[in-house]
Design a protein around this motif. Structure first.
Motif, PDB file in Angstrom:
ATOM      1  N   UNK A 262     -35.341  14.927  15.241  1.00 54.87           N
ATOM      2  CA  UNK A 262     -34.414  15.063  16.462  1.00 54.87           C
ATOM      3  C   UNK A 262     -33.237  13.948  16.480  1.00 54.87           C
ATOM      4  N   UNK A 263     -32.169  14.011  17.250  1.00 56.78           N
ATOM      5  CA  UNK A 263     -31.065  13.178  17.198  1.00 56.78           C
ATOM      6  C   UNK A 263     -31.107  12.644  19.019  1.00 56.78           C
ATOM      7  N   UNK A 264     -30.873  11.426  18.952  1.00 57.54           N
ATOM      8  CA  UNK A 264     -30.806  10.846  20.188  1.00 57.54           C
ATOM      9  C   UNK A 264     -29.554   9.896  20.312  1.00 57.54           C
ATOM     10  N   UNK A 265     -28.398  10.605  20.855  1.00 64.24           N
ATOM     11  CA  UNK A 265     -27.060  10.016  21.066  1.00 64.24           C
ATOM     12  C   UNK A 265     -27.094   9.134  22.167  1.00 64.24           C
ATOM     13  N   UNK A 266     -27.073   7.793  22.096  1.00 69.20           N
ATOM     14  CA  UNK A 266     -27.267   7.023  23.403  1.00 69.20           C
ATOM     15  C   UNK A 266     -25.960   6.904  24.072  1.00 69.20           C
ATOM     16  N   UNK A 267     -25.973   6.888  25.266  1.00 70.56           N
ATOM     17  CA  UNK A 267     -24.913   6.910  26.415  1.00 70.56           C
ATOM     18  C   UNK A 267     -24.559   5.606  26.483  1.00 70.56           C
ATOM     19  N   UNK A 268     -23.840   4.764  25.887  1.00 69.50           N
ATOM     20  CA  UNK A 268     -23.346   3.529  25.982  1.00 69.50           C
ATOM     21  C   UNK A 268     -22.338   3.438  27.186  1.00 69.50           C
TER      22      UNK A 268
END
Length: 653
Positions: A262-268
Motif C-alpha cells: 500500500x501507498x500512504x500519501x500524507x496530507x501535510x
C-alpha cells in the motif's frame, strides 16, 4: 583534527545479476501501469489534485527501450562507486546505476541510515523494466520508478556553496525530454547530507513533469510525518482519504501492520514544515526534510501478507531484513504530474540525516517531539539558507568529470543549440546509438545500417518526426517514421508507413512485428498471430549468430509471438516457435511459464503442472502481475505455492 569534505572513487564487490541486452523491439503498447484509479474517486479530491491527476499522463515508453535482459543468477561483480564524506557522514553513490545513494553511514555511531541491499538484483519495477531496491533513488519522468534506474548518469566534482566540493549528477530524461541535476554535499561538521535538485524545461512549451525521491529504510520502524490524514492507494485502482495514524482499528504508521502492499500519501498542511522520519523502537533512524517545493510525503509498505514477503525475498538475499520506503515528491501523490512552464525550471533542496526521538505513543505527541528534535538538529531556516546559497552554484561548470552518462543529451543540445550552464552535454559523449540521428540532423537523410542487425532506437519527439517525414523514404526511414507516428497517435499513418516499407525492405521481421502490434491494438488477433508467425520465421532466417544482440531479438519476438499465437489458439504454430527458440532462451523462467501454457493448450495438463513442480523464476515478473496465479488456477484447485505468490492486493470477493 578537522576532516574536510572529500569525494573519492571506490569499487564495491557484491553479488550481482547481469543486466543483459535491452529489448530491441520498440515498446508500442500502452504502459502497463498499476498506479491508475477509478474516475469516481476524483469527485472528492481537491481541485488542484484532480487536475494534476489528468495532466498529460504518459501513454507509452518511447523513445526509451525496455530493459528485460537480466536474470537471477548472481555472481561477485565490481560496481563503480563515488563516496562523499566528512567527519560525520559517508554517502556511497552509484553513478552507473541511476546515481543512487546506496549507503548513508553515520560515522560517530556506525549506524547505516538506509536499507542497504547486499545484492544487485534487477526486477521489473521501473517504467522500462530493470530496477533494484535499496538506498535513495531519484525518480523523474512519469508515475513509477524512473527509466534511468539502471542507467549511467554523468557525474563530476563541482565547488560547493561553502567552498568545499559537491558531487553533481545529471542526465537527459527522455520520456519528457528534460535535463535534470542532483548536487550532493556535506558541509563541514554537518550531520546532514544536502541535496540540491533542479529540473529544467528548455522547450518553448509547457511540459508535465514528475519527481519523487525514494528512500528505502528498514521496515521495523515507525514512520512519522506532520499529517492527520493520508491518501491511501492499495493497488485496487482506488485512491481515498484515510485518517492517520489509524484506520480500520490498525495503526498503519508501523509498516508491518499493513496486510498488503500500500501507498500512504500524507496530507501535510500548507505552511507546515515538510519532513518524514523512520525511527526504530529505540528512537534511532533517518529523517528527510526539504524546502516547500517538494510538498509530498509518502510511506510505501510491502505488507505482512505472503505476496509482500515473497517480493521482499525476491529483491534481495534470503534472510535479509525487510524494508519499506519513505518518499518526497513535487505533488501530493505519485499519480499526479505538475506543469513546468516553457523555458523555466523548478528546484529545491533536501536534507538527509540521523534523528533521535521516541517514536511510540500518541501520534500527535510523537510527531511534535520528532519535529522539535529536527528543529534543534537542523532548523528550518538553515535549510532555506542552504538552498539560497546553493542556487547560484547550480550553474557552476563541473571541475572534474567522474563518470559519463548517455549521449542523448548531447544530441538534443546539438540539435537546438541550448545553453545549459552547469550540466554540459558535450559532443564527445555521442555514441553509436546517436550516430544515425546525428547524420539525419546534419544531412537530412537517415543512413542505412552498415550491417545486418536489429534496428536501433527510434526518436519520436515532434522535431525528429518532422525530420523523418522530409527525409528520403527508404524502408529503414519508413520503419522509424512509422514508430514516431504511432507514438504521436497517428496509428493509421504509422501502418501505412510500415506497409510502404515492406516491398523493398531487406529485413521484414521488424516491420511485420510492428504491424502485428497494430493488429492486436485494433482487435484483429487472428491477423496479428499470422504476422507474428511470419515475423519470427523471417528473424530465424536473418539471425547471424547466437550473440547477445541476436539472442535478445529472438527472445523478445519469440515471447510476443508465442503469446499472440496462444491467444489466437494457434497451438501448432506456437509449438513451431517454441521449437526454434535458442535452448538458453527456453530455460528462462518467463519461457518456462509460456511452455506450461503451451502444454496446457495442447491438452497436456500433467506436463504443464510438472513445469511448476520443477520450479522456475520469472526474472521480469511485473509489479502487481498475477499471470502465474491465473495459470496455476487453470491447472487445478490447489492453493498457489508460496514460491509463486506475488499478490499485492486481496483477491476479489
Amino acid at each position: 583534527m578537522v576532516v574536510v569534505t572529500r569525494i573519492r572513487r571506490e569499487v564495491l564487490t557484491l553479488p550481482a545479476a547481469r543486466l543483459g541486452a535491452d529489448n530491441p523491439l520498440p515498446p508500442l503498447r500502452p504502459l502497463d501501469e498499476v498506479h491508475r484509479i477509478d474516475d469516481r474517486d476524483r469527485e472528492e479530491m481537491p481541485r488542484d489534485m484532480a487536475r494534476q491527476l489528468g495532466l498529460e499522463p504518459l501513454a507509452g515508453l518511447l523513445p526509451v527501450r525496455v530493459r528485460d535482459g537480466y536474470g537471477r543468477t548472481r555472481e561477485p561483480r565490481r560496481v563503480e562507486a563515488l563516496v562523499i564524506e566528512n567527519d560525520r557522514l559517508r554517502a556511497t553513490v552509484l553513478p552507473g546505476l541511476g546515481g543512487r545513494i546506496a549507503s548513508l553511514l553515520h560515522l560517530p555511531t556506525g549506524r547505516e541510515l538506509l536499507y542497504r541491499n547486499p545484492v544487485f538484483q534487477p526486477a521489473n519495477f521501473a517504467l522500462n523494466g530493470a530496477w533494484y531496491s535499496g538506498g535513495i533513488e531519484w525518480n523523474i519522468g512519469a508515475t513509477g520508478h524512473t527509466t534511468l534506474s539502471c542507467a549511467p548518469l554523468h557525474a563530476a566534482r563541482v565547488p560547493a556553496p561553502d567552498g568545499g566540493e559537491m558531487l553533481r549528477l545529471w542526465e537527459w530524461e527522455r520520456l519528457r525530454d528534460l535535463p535534470f541535476q542532483v548536487d550532493l554535499w556535506l558541509p563541514e561538521g554537518s550531520d546532514f547530507l544536502y541535496v540540491g535538485a533542479r529540473i529544467r524545461n528548455p522547450h518553448e512549451r509547457p511540459v508535465a513533469t514528475y519527481w519523487w525521491s525514494n528512500i528505502a529504510v528498514p521496515e521495523d520502524v515507525r514512520v512519522l510525518a506532520p499529517a492527520e490524514e493520508a491518501w491511501f492507494f492499495g493497488y485496487e485502482r482506488r485512491l481515498r482519504r484515510v485518517p492517520v495514524p489509524s484506520y480500520d482499528g490498525v495503526d498503519r504508521t508501523y509498516p508491518a501492520n499493513s496486510p498488503y502492499a500500500a501507498d500512504y500519501f500524507y496530507e501535510v498542511p500548507d505552511g507546515r514544515r515538510r519532513w518524514i522520519a523512520a525511527l526504530d523502537a529505540d528512537g534511532h533512524g533517518l529523517v528527510q526534510t526539504s524546502t516547500d517545493v517538494l510538498r509530498g510525503r509518502k510511506l510505501f509498505v510491502w505488507g505482512a501478507g505472503p505476496g509482500g514477503r515473497r517480493w521482499q525475498q525476491w529483491l534481495t538475499e534470503p534472510g535479509t531484513g525487510g524494508y519499506c520506503e519513505i518518499q518526497a515528491g513535487l505533488a501530493r501523490t505519485q499519480l499526479e504530474h505538475v506543469r513546468l512552464e516553457a523555458e523555466s525550471e523548478v528546484s529545491w533542496l533536501e536534507a538527509y540525516g540521523p534523528l533521535g526521538a521516541p517514536p511510540g505513543g500518541e501520534w500527535t505527541e510523537a510527531v511534535r517531539e520528532a519535529e522539535g528534535r529536527l528543529a534543534s538538529a537542523l532548523p528550518r531556516t538553515r535549510v532555506e539558507e542552504a538552498y539560497a546559497a546553493w542556487k547560484p552554484c547550480a550553474d557552476t561548470e563541473p571541475a572534474q568529470t567522474l563518470a559519463v552518462g548517455s549521449g542523448w543529451g548531447a544530441l538534443e543540445v546539438l540539435r537546438a543549440d541550448w545553453k545549459l550552464p552547469g550540466t554540459p552535454f558535450p559532443e564527445s559523449t555521442l555514441g553509436e546509438a546517436q550516430a544515425p540521428w546525428r547524420e539525419l540532423l546534419r544531412t537530412g537523410s537517415l543512413p542505412e545500417p552498415r550491417r545486418v542487425r536489429p534496428p536501433g532506437e527510434t526518436l519520436v519527439a515532434p522535431h525528429w518526426r518532422d525530420m523523418l517525414e522530409t527525409a528520403p523514404a527508404t524502408p529503414h526511414t519508413e520503419y522509424h517514421l512509422g514508430v514516431a507516428q504511432w507514438h504521436a497517435g497517428d496509428r493509421a499513418q504509422a501502418v501505412r508507413s510500415w506497409e510502404r516499407a515492406l516491398p523493398l525492405a531487406p529485413s521484414l521481421w521488424p516491420l511485420l512485428r510492428c504491424l502485428a502490434v497494430a493488429d492486436q491494438e485494433a482487435g484483429h488477433h487472428e491477423r496479428a498471430a499470422e504476422r507474428y508467425a511470419d515475423a519470427f520465421d523471417d528473424l530465424c532466417r536473418e539471425r547471424r549468430d547466437d550473440g547477445e544482440v541476436w539472442t535478445a531479438a529472438v527472445a523478445a519476438l519469440g515471447r510476443e509471438a508465442l503469446e499472440a499465437l496462444l491467444r489466437a489458439r494457434r497451438t501448432a504454430q506456437a509449438r513451431a516457435v517454441w521449437d526454434r527458440l535458442l535452448p538458453a532462451v527456453r530455460q528462462r523462467g518467463r519461457f518456462r511459464l509460456l511452455h506450461a501454457e503451451l502444454l496446457l493448450a495442447e491438452g497436456s495438463r500433467a506436463r504443464a503442472r510438472a513445469v511448476f513442480d520443477e520450479d522456475f523464476e520469472v526474472a521480469d515478473l511485473r509489479e502487481g502481475a498475477d499471470v502465474i496465479g491465473r495459470l496455476w488456477a487453470r491447472l487445478g484447485d490447489e492453493p498457489l505455492p508460496g514460491r509463486y505468490d506475488f499478490r499485492m492486493r486481496p483477491d476479489p470477493v
